[in-house]
Design an enzyme around this catalytic site. Structure first.
Site, mmCIF file in Angstrom:
data_model
loop_
_atom_site.group_PDB
_atom_site.id
_atom_site.type_symbol
_atom_site.label_atom_id
_atom_site.label_comp_id
_atom_site.label_asym_id
_atom_site.label_seq_id
_atom_site.Cartn_x
_atom_site.Cartn_y
_atom_site.Cartn_z
ATOM 1 C CE1 TYR A 199 55.194 -32.719 -5.547
ATOM 2 C CE2 TYR A 199 56.708 -33.150 -3.727
ATOM 3 C CZ TYR A 199 55.582 -33.487 -4.458
ATOM 4 O OH TYR A 199 54.827 -34.586 -4.106
ATOM 5 C CE LYS B 107 50.894 -32.740 -3.495
ATOM 6 N NZ LYS B 107 49.893 -33.271 -4.468
ATOM 7 C CB THR C 83 54.107 -35.040 -0.450
ATOM 8 O OG1 THR C 83 55.450 -35.380 -0.125
ATOM 9 C CG2 THR C 83 54.042 -33.523 -0.607
ATOM 10 C CG ASP C 84 57.179 -37.587 3.317
ATOM 11 O OD1 ASP C 84 57.280 -37.112 2.176
ATOM 12 O OD2 ASP C 84 57.938 -38.481 3.740
ATOM 13 C CD GLU C 85 59.313 -34.513 -1.121
ATOM 14 O OE1 GLU C 85 59.760 -33.448 -1.564
ATOM 15 O OE2 GLU C 85 59.460 -35.607 -1.690
#
Ligand code: NAD
Ligand code: TYD
Length: 345
Positions: A152, A156, A128-130
């Site tokens: 989260y 990741k 994810t870009d997060e």
């Protein structure tokens, strides 16, 4: 190709399976724990001769080893995927995101070794870009530092580090994708867009966090799924690939207005509620590395959102079934006190 798609009964994974079956001759084994977010209905219309659903956990070593023998590639979508739940209860995020990814990597390495040198056994980790954390200005490139803000995104990021370590240490053929915020049919209604669509249909309050000026670069699920396919087929081993949306980051307020306009519902449904702790204000991706492989986002946001609103309007049975089980309990924990102290937005 024969592919093991883990987390393939979820939102993006099931879209990947559906589109991959339509575009190729591949056969697919889906391994999914069927948590509250996994839904066999997402795969029910697909050809049982080409896709098989196995219920199980990616952290179950013997099961994963057995399934890894049947395929030529593993694409890992499996994760606990909601930031707010990771703040309420991080345990499952770490179990799946760290221990689960470890088991999958070991299964891939063992199977590659069993087949002997020269065999191609690819691993794609859907991330994810997060992992970049908030991006106040500019656009994240793949070699930028990783600074996750939530349990989260930390889980990741940990999964990505494991993938990189297995690539560097054992030469595992592995790529990573970092997708932007994704929307479209079959997304669990805990996430912003389907939550606000389904609440608005029910004339229930729309809980907008903080000032609602956090910005996201929205990516349609079909585009996200196709990007993962391009990386599976043509990605350079060892690299991460950003999967950007249409490049125009929209504040949550603007997304909310668009949903209400499409449904003909009033702004008075929107409530300003206390913010999510550690809330990243902006994400933005530079997508040039993936575009160089020939992929680009095809679905414009306005058209994609309108079609998504229509899908939820026409598939109330799907989301009513999903807004059951632990839904009421989760909703009370997440929004009860927030809505009690809320103000007009
Ligand atoms: P989702 O929650 O809809 O699907 C996740 C799936 O994984 C579910 O079917 C669930 O049952 C399964 N799962 C969870 N734990 C498992 C385990 N231990 N073993 C086997 N299966 C398990 O999520 P999604 O939105 O489809 O996201 C899929 C992937 O894409 C995730 O890895 C997520 O981090 C990533 N991603 C999502 C977005 C987004 O905006 N939704 C954006 C970028 C990346
Ligand atoms: P979300 O869909 O949870 O995705 P992410 O946290 O992975 O970006 O949230 C998207 C944006 O919407 C984010 O800025 C948080 C905000 N949001 C709300 O304002 N209210 C809500 O009830 C939810 C779920 C999200």
């Amino acid at each position: 190709m024969r592919i093991l798609v883990t987390g393939g009964a979820g939102f993006i994974g099931s879209t990947f399976v559906r589109r991959r079956l339509a575009a190729t001759q591949d056969t697919i084994v889906v391994l999914d724990k069927l948590t509250y977010a996994g839904n066999p209905a997402n795969l029910a219309d697909l050809d049982p001769g080409r896709v098989r659903l196995v219920r199980g956990d990616i952290a179950d070593g013997p099961l994963v080893d057995e399934l890894a023998r049947e395929v030529d590639a593993i694409v890992n979508f499996a994760a606990e995927s909601h930031v707010d739940r990771s703040i309420l209860d991080p345990d499952a995020f770490l179990r799946t995101g760290v221990l689960g990814v470890h088991r999958l990597l070991e299964a891939a390495r063992t199977e590659r070794d069993r087949r002997g040198t020269g065999s191609r056994y690819r691993f794609v980790q859907v991330s994810t870009d997060e992992v970049y954390g908030p991006v106040p200005e500019g656009r994240s490139r793949e070699d930028d530092p990783i600074r996750p803000s939530s349990p989260y995104s930390a889980a990741k990021a940990a999964g990505e580090h494991l993938v990189r370590a297995w690539h560097e240490t054992w030469g595992l053929d592995a790529c990573i994708t970092r997708g932007a915020n994704t929307y479209g049919p079959r997304q669990h209604p805990e996430k912003l867009i389907p939550l606000f669509i389904t609440n608005a249909i029910l004339d229930a309050p729309l809980p907008l966090y903080g000032d609602g000026m956090q910005r996201r670069d929205w990516l349609h699920v079909d585009d996200h799924a196709d990007a993962v396919g391009v990386v599976l087929d043509r990605g350079v081993s060892g690299l991460a690939y950003n999967v950007s949306g249409d490049g125009e980051e929209r504040p949550n307020r603007a997304v909310t207005e668009a949903i209400l306009a499409q449904l003909g519902k009033p702004w008075s449904l929107v409530r300003s509620v206390p913010d999510r702790p550690g809330h990243d204000r902006r994400y933005a991706l530079d997508g040039s590395r993936l575009r160089a492989l020939g992929w680009e986002a095809r679905v414009p946001f306005a058209a994609g959102l309108a079609a998504t609103v229509d899908w939820y309007r026409e598939n109330a049975a799907w989301w009513q079934a999903v807004r059951s089980g632990d839904w009421d309990d989760y909703y009370r924990r997440q929004y009860g006190w927030r809505l009690e102290g809320s103000a007009p937005a």
